[in-house]
Write a protein that holds these residues in place. Structure first.
Motif, PDB file in Angstrom:
ATOM      1  N   ARG A 375       2.456  -0.480   7.438  1.00 17.78           N
ATOM      2  CA  ARG A 375       2.514   0.154   6.122  1.00 17.78           C
ATOM      3  C   ARG A 375       2.329   1.663   6.305  1.00 17.78           C
ATOM      4  O   ARG A 375       1.559   2.098   7.167  1.00 17.78           O
ATOM      5  N   GLU A 377       0.805   5.184   6.078  1.00 15.38           N
ATOM      6  CA  GLU A 377      -0.592   5.551   5.907  1.00 15.38           C
ATOM      7  C   GLU A 377      -0.853   6.085   4.493  1.00 15.38           C
ATOM      8  O   GLU A 377      -0.040   6.818   3.933  1.00 15.38           O
ATOM      9  N   GLY A 378      -1.973   5.666   3.935  1.00 10.93           N
ATOM     10  CA  GLY A 378      -2.379   6.182   2.637  1.00 10.93           C
ATOM     11  C   GLY A 378      -1.733   5.521   1.446  1.00 10.93           C
ATOM     12  O   GLY A 378      -1.888   6.000   0.310  1.00 10.93           O
ATOM     13  N   THR A 379      -1.004   4.414   1.650  1.00 12.87           N
ATOM     14  CA  THR A 379      -0.325   3.758   0.530  1.00 12.87           C
ATOM     15  C   THR A 379      -1.025   2.458   0.158  1.00 12.87           C
ATOM     16  O   THR A 379      -1.669   1.811   0.988  1.00 12.87           O
ATOM     17  N   GLU A 380      -0.870   2.080  -1.091  1.00 10.78           N
ATOM     18  CA  GLU A 380      -1.338   0.795  -1.601  1.00 10.78           C
ATOM     19  C   GLU A 380      -0.257   0.212  -2.494  1.00 10.78           C
ATOM     20  O   GLU A 380       0.548   0.945  -3.069  1.00 10.78           O
ATOM     21  N   GLY A 381      -0.264  -1.111  -2.627  1.00  7.10           N
ATOM     22  CA  GLY A 381       0.712  -1.756  -3.495  1.00  7.10           C
ATOM     23  C   GLY A 381       2.090  -1.794  -2.876  1.00  7.10           C
ATOM     24  O   GLY A 381       2.329  -1.297  -1.777  1.00  7.10           O
ATOM     25  N   SER A 456       3.303 -10.943  -0.789  1.00  9.45           N
ATOM     26  CA  SER A 456       2.030 -10.418  -0.292  1.00  9.45           C
ATOM     27  C   SER A 456       1.689  -9.062  -0.875  1.00  9.45           C
ATOM     28  O   SER A 456       0.575  -8.562  -0.676  1.00  9.45           O
ATOM     29  N   GLY A 457       2.623  -8.457  -1.585  1.00  8.84           N
ATOM     30  CA  GLY A 457       2.377  -7.154  -2.175  1.00  8.84           C
ATOM     31  C   GLY A 457       2.732  -5.993  -1.275  1.00  8.84           C
ATOM     32  O   GLY A 457       2.451  -4.831  -1.611  1.00  8.84           O
ATOM     33  N   LEU A 458       3.368  -6.261  -0.143  1.00 11.57           N
ATOM     34  CA  LEU A 458       3.780  -5.180   0.752  1.00 11.57           C
ATOM     35  C   LEU A 458       5.075  -4.530   0.276  1.00 11.57           C
ATOM     36  O   LEU A 458       5.172  -3.303   0.162  1.00 11.57           O
TER      37      LEU A 458
END
Length: 615
Positions: A375, A377-381, A456-458
């Motif tokens: 993923r 770096e620094g990301t969500e959702g 999974s939300g990736l």
């Protein structure tokens, strides 16, 4: 290099608005890299390796005694590799034309001088193996007429010892140069070859080894001791890659029970009393020493990641290549006292590190599918996600450094690698599961991993990108037509696009591979080729697609790609193309940079994302 880009492809001068980010991604590609050196057997201070230090992958020489290193070849499209004669006096490299892989071996003095044909009488062809002895040369080549294997002893004329319409290759010379092991597929299955040992003197057969349908054998090397006729053989009798020792003279055969759960490969230590074993499992490699007398297995300390090119020098030192997803590649040496250090340091700055890969095992129709993912770096959702599909298909994605993966992560994309059925390293049943049904089988595994990434939300389901080169490029085009609902955009490098035309134009060893994979030629099993061909599904394609292709590619020839693009154009489908003057990929760093920038810019624009990034 003459690079011709379709007008619809806008390759930006800069991918990133931030100068530091722009410099970082380009630096990962332009930083000098080197391969594990190959040394002269009887003059181990003389070595050769490949490097991109000049901006193109070329051959370099290294005199370990003086410490001097220098560039040997300098060709517009680069040089794929080299070896050195046993006495260290000659450097051999393969001379093809503009990356078409069709040519002859040439040699030039290690101390410097002009290159000349290495083996007078050898025809131009696709390389089918080479082994150099003190006085004997064993060389193979293939053309549309089949394979030819030949030997030359001293200054005598080149003499054919084997020829067949089916695929064959040079395996190994015995140390006393009396025996030659070859691989062949007279039985019609080049994916599962057999072994024959011939006498160098007259080409007569000494012994054959064949395990039957669906079980291949590979001659690795003879014991490196004069008078020792033992041959190390890779086999797959129990559903994975294992090893045995076969003496074709006495007929004795010993399977090696090495207590490791994954696939193993190996080579002899110089005294032939032990093997250096590479163990591959779940995309990572470990090294071991296996004592042939005591059967003791000893772990060799290497960091977690991927190891390549490991070999043992006369003093017992092990030279190998290593990298991980986070750390760029290095050529290292593990010394007998346990010291592990960098062996060669390329000139200039090191590439910037990247992001680690995590593992996922996703239930699929043929068993759990192993995926490696990262993923930004620094990301969500959920984020835009690139499904980067490996080639081969007999290959696998591993925990290794990739400048390409790193720049996609910097560009805001999660990256997912899928070791679909057909991949190596997960047992022979997994690798061979695509036989008779290639393409659509792999897509079933891609589908379950794509669904997992979304659930999974990736992955953002509206921004799933399919990308790959060679077989990965083929699966990209096939996926865009077979699974149009899953993919928002695709980028396919040097793909198979029209399988019937590809078979007509590709190099003969690949035709043999296709016949083994499909169970026959297009004439014999036409429906299987049509089912596997991206051209069959062109009407269903809705996602924009970028195709990158080499004019001189013998593996995925340009005509069949033009056929596919013409079909897209006739239907008004959105596509773009980058054509370049080389073969199955490019050895020129600047060309690779252009390809990467073209892919990322094309994909981001298709997803309505800004180019340059951050601008």
């Amino acid at each position: 290099m003459d690079t011709r880009t379709d007008p619809t492809v806008d390759v930006p001068e800069a991918l990133f608005a931030d100068p530091e980010a722009e410099a970082r991604w380009r630096g990962r590609f332009t930083a000098a890299r080197i391969s594990v050196p190959d040394w002269a057997r009887d003059a181990p201070a003389r070595s050769v390796y490949s490097s991109n230090a000049s901006g193109t992958w070329e051959v370099y020489a290294w005199d370990r005694g003086s410490g001097e290193q220098w560039q040997v070849t300098d060709r517009p499209n680069g040089t794929r590799g080299a070896t050195v004669s046993t006495d260290g006096e000659w450097i051999w490299w393969f001379d093809d034309t503009d990356g078409d892989e069709f040519g002859t071996w040439v040699c030039e003095p290690f101390a410097g001088g002009d290159a000349a044909p290495a083996v007078p009488g050898a025809e131009r062809g696709y390389p089918a193996g080479l082994d150099l002895g003190t006085t004997t040369t064993a060389i193979g080549w293939s053309t549309d007429d089949g394979s030819v294997l030949a030997v030359r002893v001293g200054e005598t004329d080149l003499r054919t010892v084997y020829a067949h319409t089916e695929d064959a290759g040079i395996g190994a010379l015995s140390r006393d140069e009396s025996l030659l092991a070859i691989s062949h597929s007279e039985h019609g299955d080049s994916r599962h070859p057999a072994i024959r040992v011939l006498t160098v003197a007259d080409g007569s057969a000494v012994a054959d080894l064949y395990d039957g349908e669906g079980k291949g054998l590979d001659p690795v090397e003879f014991a490196p001791v004069a008078g020792d006729s033992r041959l190390l053989v890779a086999h797959e009798r129990r559903g994975r890659d294992e090893l045995l020792i076969w003496d074709p003279v006495t007929g004795t055969e010993t399977e090696l029970d090495i207590d490791l759960p994954g696939d193993v490969s190996a080579g002899f230590y110089p005294d032939a009393r032990a093997l250096i074993v590479a163990h591959t499992r779940a995309g990572r490699t470990s090294l071991h020493r296996f004592d042939l007398e005591t059967r003791e297995l000893t772990d060799l300390p290497t960091a977690q990641g991927s190891v390549g090119g490991a070999d043992v020098r006369p003093d017992g030192s092990i030279e190998y290549g290593w990298s991980s997803a986070e750390q760029p590649s290095s050529v290292r040496v593990l010394r007998p006292d346990g010291t592990d250090e960098v062996l060669l340091t390329p000139p200039g700055d090191r590439p910037a590190p990247s992001v680690r890969l995590d593992d996922a095992w996703v239930p699929g129709p043929g068993g759990d599918v192993h995926a490696l993912y990262a993923r930004p770096e620094g990301t969500e959702g959920p984020v835009p996600t690139l499904f980067m599909i490996h080639g081969g298909p007999q290959a696998a994605d591993e925990d290794r450094y990739s400048a390409v993966r790193a720049v996609w992560l910097d560009a805001g994309f999660a990256v997912v690698h899928v070791n679909y059925r057909g991949s190596s390293g997960y047992g022979t049943a997994w690798r061979d599961a695509i036989e008779g049904r290639p393409g659509t089988t792999e897509l079933e595994d891609l589908a379950v991993v794509q669904a997992w990434a979304v659930e999974s939300g990736l992955a953002d389901p509206r921004a799933c990108v399919l990308e790959g080169w060679s077989w990965g490029g083929y699966l990209t085009l096939l996926g865009l037509g077979v699974q149009p609902e899953r993919w928002a955009v695709g980028a396919a490098g040097v793909p198979v696009a029209d399988y019937l035309a590809a078979y007509e134009d590709e190099m003969e060893p690949l035709r043999a591979f296709d016949r083994s994979l499909f169970g026959g030629s297009p004439t014999e099993v036409p429906d299987r080729y049509r089912t596997a061909s991206p051209l069959t599904y062109v009407d269903a394609v809705v996602a924009p697609v970028l195709v990158l292709a080499g004019e001189n590619d013998p593996r995925c020839p340009i005509r069949q790609i033009d056929n596919y693009l013409a079909a897209l154009a006739e239907r008004g489908k959105p596509y773009a193309m980058v054509r370049y003057d080389a073969g199955h990929g490019s050895l020129v760093v600047a060309e690779t940079l252009r390809h990467t920038a073209a892919e990322i810019a094309f994909v981001r624009r298709a997803l309505d994302l800004s180019v340059p990034i951050g601008g």
